[in-house]
Write an enzyme that holds these catalytic residues in place. Structure first.
Site, PDB file in Angstrom:
ATOM      1  N   ILE A   1       0.830  -1.217   0.000  1.00 21.40           N
ATOM      2  CA  ILE A   1       0.000   0.000   0.000  1.00 21.40           C
ATOM      3  C   ILE A   1       0.862   1.264   0.000  1.00 21.40           C
ATOM      4  CG2 ILE A   1      -0.362   0.255   2.523  1.00 21.40           C
ATOM      5  CD1 ILE A   1      -2.937   0.749  -0.333  1.00 21.40           C
TER       6      ILE A   1
ATOM      7  N   ARG B   1      12.497  -2.434   6.726  1.00 23.41           N
ATOM      8  CA  ARG B   1      13.509  -3.474   6.926  1.00 23.41           C
ATOM      9  C   ARG B   1      14.191  -3.830   5.611  1.00 23.41           C
ATOM     10  NH1 ARG B   1       9.492  -7.523   9.453  1.00 23.41           N
ATOM     11  NH2 ARG B   1       8.581  -6.853   7.483  1.00 23.41           N
TER      12      ARG B   1
ATOM     13  N   LYS C   1      -5.593   1.663   7.766  1.00 26.33           N
ATOM     14  CA  LYS C   1      -6.697   0.901   8.346  1.00 26.33           C
ATOM     15  C   LYS C   1      -6.342  -0.581   8.387  1.00 26.33           C
ATOM     16  CE  LYS C   1      -8.257  -1.628   5.755  1.00 26.33           C
ATOM     17  NZ  LYS C   1      -8.020  -2.680   4.688  1.00 26.33           N
TER      18      LYS C   1
ATOM     19  N   ASP D   1     -10.385  -7.656   6.305  1.00 25.79           N
ATOM     20  CA  ASP D   1      -9.415  -6.613   5.897  1.00 25.79           C
ATOM     21  C   ASP D   1     -10.023  -5.738   4.795  1.00 25.79           C
ATOM     22  OD1 ASP D   1      -6.478  -5.546   5.937  1.00 25.79           O
ATOM     23  OD2 ASP D   1      -6.941  -5.946   3.839  1.00 25.79           O
TER      24      ASP D   1
HETATM   25  P1  NAP Z   1       2.331  -5.631   3.174  1.00 23.23           P
HETATM   26  O1  NAP Z   1       2.813  -5.173   1.863  1.00 23.23           O
HETATM   27  O2  NAP Z   1       2.264  -7.093   3.434  1.00 23.23           O
HETATM   28  O3  NAP Z   1       3.174  -5.017   4.384  1.00 23.23           O
HETATM   29  C1  NAP Z   1       3.515  -3.668   4.463  1.00 23.23           C
HETATM   30  C2  NAP Z   1       4.884  -3.515   5.108  1.00 23.23           C
HETATM   31  O4  NAP Z   1       4.781  -3.666   6.512  1.00 23.23           O
HETATM   32  C3  NAP Z   1       5.910  -4.574   4.716  1.00 23.23           C
HETATM   33  O5  NAP Z   1       6.474  -4.309   3.472  1.00 23.23           O
HETATM   34  C4  NAP Z   1       6.893  -4.439   5.830  1.00 23.23           C
HETATM   35  O6  NAP Z   1       7.697  -3.305   5.584  1.00 23.23           O
HETATM   36  C5  NAP Z   1       6.042  -4.089   7.025  1.00 23.23           C
HETATM   37  N1  NAP Z   1       5.831  -5.236   7.904  1.00 23.23           N
HETATM   38  C6  NAP Z   1       5.153  -6.355   7.642  1.00 23.23           C
HETATM   39  N2  NAP Z   1       5.150  -7.157   8.716  1.00 23.23           N
HETATM   40  C7  NAP Z   1       5.851  -6.516   9.664  1.00 23.23           C
HETATM   41  C8  NAP Z   1       6.206  -6.817  10.997  1.00 23.23           C
HETATM   42  N3  NAP Z   1       5.816  -7.960  11.574  1.00 23.23           N
HETATM   43  N4  NAP Z   1       6.912  -5.923  11.693  1.00 23.23           N
HETATM   44  C9  NAP Z   1       7.292  -4.763  11.130  1.00 23.23           C
HETATM   45  N5  NAP Z   1       6.990  -4.416   9.860  1.00 23.23           N
HETATM   46  C10 NAP Z   1       6.272  -5.291   9.157  1.00 23.23           C
HETATM   47  O7  NAP Z   1       0.887  -5.025   3.493  1.00 23.23           O
HETATM   48  P2  NAP Z   1       0.026  -3.932   2.737  1.00 23.23           P
HETATM   49  O8  NAP Z   1      -0.853  -4.587   1.738  1.00 23.23           O
HETATM   50  O9  NAP Z   1       0.846  -2.796   2.335  1.00 23.23           O
HETATM   51  O10 NAP Z   1      -0.946  -3.527   3.933  1.00 23.23           O
HETATM   52  C11 NAP Z   1      -0.525  -2.735   5.022  1.00 23.23           C
HETATM   53  C12 NAP Z   1      -1.746  -2.096   5.648  1.00 23.23           C
HETATM   54  O11 NAP Z   1      -2.380  -1.317   4.633  1.00 23.23           O
HETATM   55  C13 NAP Z   1      -2.789  -3.108   6.146  1.00 23.23           C
HETATM   56  O12 NAP Z   1      -3.331  -2.678   7.352  1.00 23.23           O
HETATM   57  C14 NAP Z   1      -3.858  -3.098   5.050  1.00 23.23           C
HETATM   58  O13 NAP Z   1      -5.145  -3.368   5.561  1.00 23.23           O
HETATM   59  C15 NAP Z   1      -3.761  -1.670   4.548  1.00 23.23           C
HETATM   60  N6  NAP Z   1      -4.219  -1.523   3.153  1.00 23.23           N
HETATM   61  C16 NAP Z   1      -3.770  -2.373   2.174  1.00 23.23           C
HETATM   62  C17 NAP Z   1      -4.281  -2.254   0.869  1.00 23.23           C
HETATM   63  C18 NAP Z   1      -3.832  -3.154  -0.248  1.00 23.23           C
HETATM   64  O14 NAP Z   1      -4.356  -3.056  -1.359  1.00 23.23           O
HETATM   65  N7  NAP Z   1      -2.874  -4.042  -0.051  1.00 23.23           N
HETATM   66  C19 NAP Z   1      -5.230  -1.254   0.574  1.00 23.23           C
HETATM   67  C20 NAP Z   1      -5.588  -0.369   1.578  1.00 23.23           C
HETATM   68  C21 NAP Z   1      -5.090  -0.513   2.861  1.00 23.23           C
HETATM   69  P3  NAP Z   1       9.246  -3.312   5.453  1.00 23.23           P
HETATM   70  O15 NAP Z   1       9.589  -4.575   4.715  1.00 23.23           O
HETATM   71  O16 NAP Z   1       9.430  -2.069   4.686  1.00 23.23           O
HETATM   72  O17 NAP Z   1       9.818  -3.256   6.812  1.00 23.23           O
END
Ligand code: NAP
Length: 307
Positions: free
Chosen positions: A11, A34, A87, A165
């Site tokens: 995101i 990281r 969120k 989610d």
């Molecule tokens: P993601 O790509 O799986 O994770 C986002 C980043 O969080 C990872 O790249 C990592 O960053 C960090 N991370 C993951 N696990 C971690 C841990 N245990 N400790 C510390 N850092 C950690 O997830 P995402 O899809 O971006 O979603 C993140 C949030 O945005 C969620 O709450 C989701 O509901 C919301 N969201 C997502 C979307 C979508 O389309 N995917 C849309 C709207 C909102 P680093 O590797 O940089 O450290």
């Protein structure tokens, strides 16, 4: 204003970085990740080091999954920074209340964002529904988890919410557009036998005016994706589609934007206003509905899910 982005994942790359880059209010001054980085932006791997090294950065935007988010948010608040949360705002309601209390005590801004509320036609839907008597409302939020969450294990772990989610996005719209409060009265949670969180769910709600309100969330939909809310009232029928980007009243359509477009620029514009005005915006109603669905929900074990 200078902002640091924490968690350079899906995101952050898809929405936060372009929204900040195109905003007149914000300057992406650092990242904390990281493994990720953004060309030309100072990169840290540890939040504490960034907070120490860059006292000029007053705002931290957290794009992490919900479970690790609380510790990062509290660390930033304790270091006197304003905080913007993706969120859902946390893994539990209690941690969100704790963050809210800490921010208010320190006189800092905490913004629990709900990106779907910033979809193009949500404000128009709210205005249209404001004086209508609701008789029936149906939420249908069906998408392909493999398309939107490829390889994301955290969504299947405790606190990851599973199909809630995306489902919480629908609930964030619902709690915004309806003039009356809702609460969950029944829920069914379909949980794959090899996972901890639901792949599908159906919910029933109490509406104070006696309207029939229900929601169906499903992550197994291939092909066309469905993000719709249909509200039948004594004054006509409103349909929000494309996650709130399009609206139709009795078949007459408005809104041409693609799903998600414009949402993150509006979130960052609102964060800029909140910081300037010294305010918080923490509305936990969507998360309360999800927590109650987990409390009341009847678990049904379904076929295993493999990514
Ligand atoms: P993601 O790509 O799986 O994770 C986002 C980043 O969080 C990872 O790249 C990592 O960053 C960090 N991370 C993951 N696990 C971690 C841990 N245990 N400790 C510390 N850092 C950690 O997830 P995402 O899809 O971006 O979603 C993140 C949030 O945005 C969620 O709450 C989701 O509901 C919301 N969201 C997502 C979307 C979508 O389309 N995917 C849309 C709207 C909102 P680093 O590797 O940089 O450290």
């Amino acid at each position: 204003m200078k902002v640091a982005l924490v968690g350079i994942g899906k995101i952050a790359v898809d929405q936060h970085i372009p929204a900040i880059r195109d905003s007149p209010d914000w300057d992406l001054a650092a990242t904390v990740s990281r493994q990720g980085a953004v060309d030309g932006v100072e990169a840290f791997t540890d939040l504490g080091e960034m907070l120490e090294a860059r006292p000029d950065i007053r705002v931290v935007s957290l794009c992490l999954p919900p479970v690790p988010r609380f510790d990062y948010a509290m660390q930033a608040l304790e270091a006197g920074r304003h905080v913007m949360l993706e969120k859902p705002p946390g893994a539990t309601l209690a941690e969100c209340h704790a963050l809210d209390a800490a921010a208010r005590k320190a006189g800092l801004t905490l913004y629990a964002t709900w990106h779907s509320r910033a979809a193009d036609m949500v404000a128009a839907a709210k205005a249209w529904l404001a004086d209508k008597a609701l008789t029936r409302l149906t939420v249908t939020w069906k998408e392909d988890v493999r398309r939107w969450h490829p390889g994301q294990d955290w969504i299947w772990e405790p606190g990851g919410l599973g199909v809630f989610d995306p489902g919480i996005n629908a609930l964030s719209i619902l709690t915004e557009i309806l003039p009356d409060p809702l609460h969950v009265t029944e829920a069914r949670l379909d949980v794959p036998e090899n996972r901890q969180t639901p792949i599908a769910a159906s919910l029933g709600f109490h509406h104070p005016g006696g309207a029939e309100v229900s929601a169906v969330f499903d992550w197994r939909q291939e092909g066309a994706q469905t993000w719709e809310i249909e509200a039948v009232t004594e004054g006509g029928t409103l349909k929000l589609t494309e996650g709130g980007a399009h609206m139709a009243v009795d078949g007459s359509t408005s809104g041409t934007a693609a799903a998600l477009s414009g949402e993150y620029p509006r979130l960052y514009a609102h964060m800029a206003e909140l910081v300037r005005d010294g305010r918080c915006d923490v509305d936990l109603r969507p998360m309360t509905l999800v927590a109650d669905a987990f409390t009341l929900g009847r678990r049904v074990t379904v076929a295993p899910f493999e990514d």
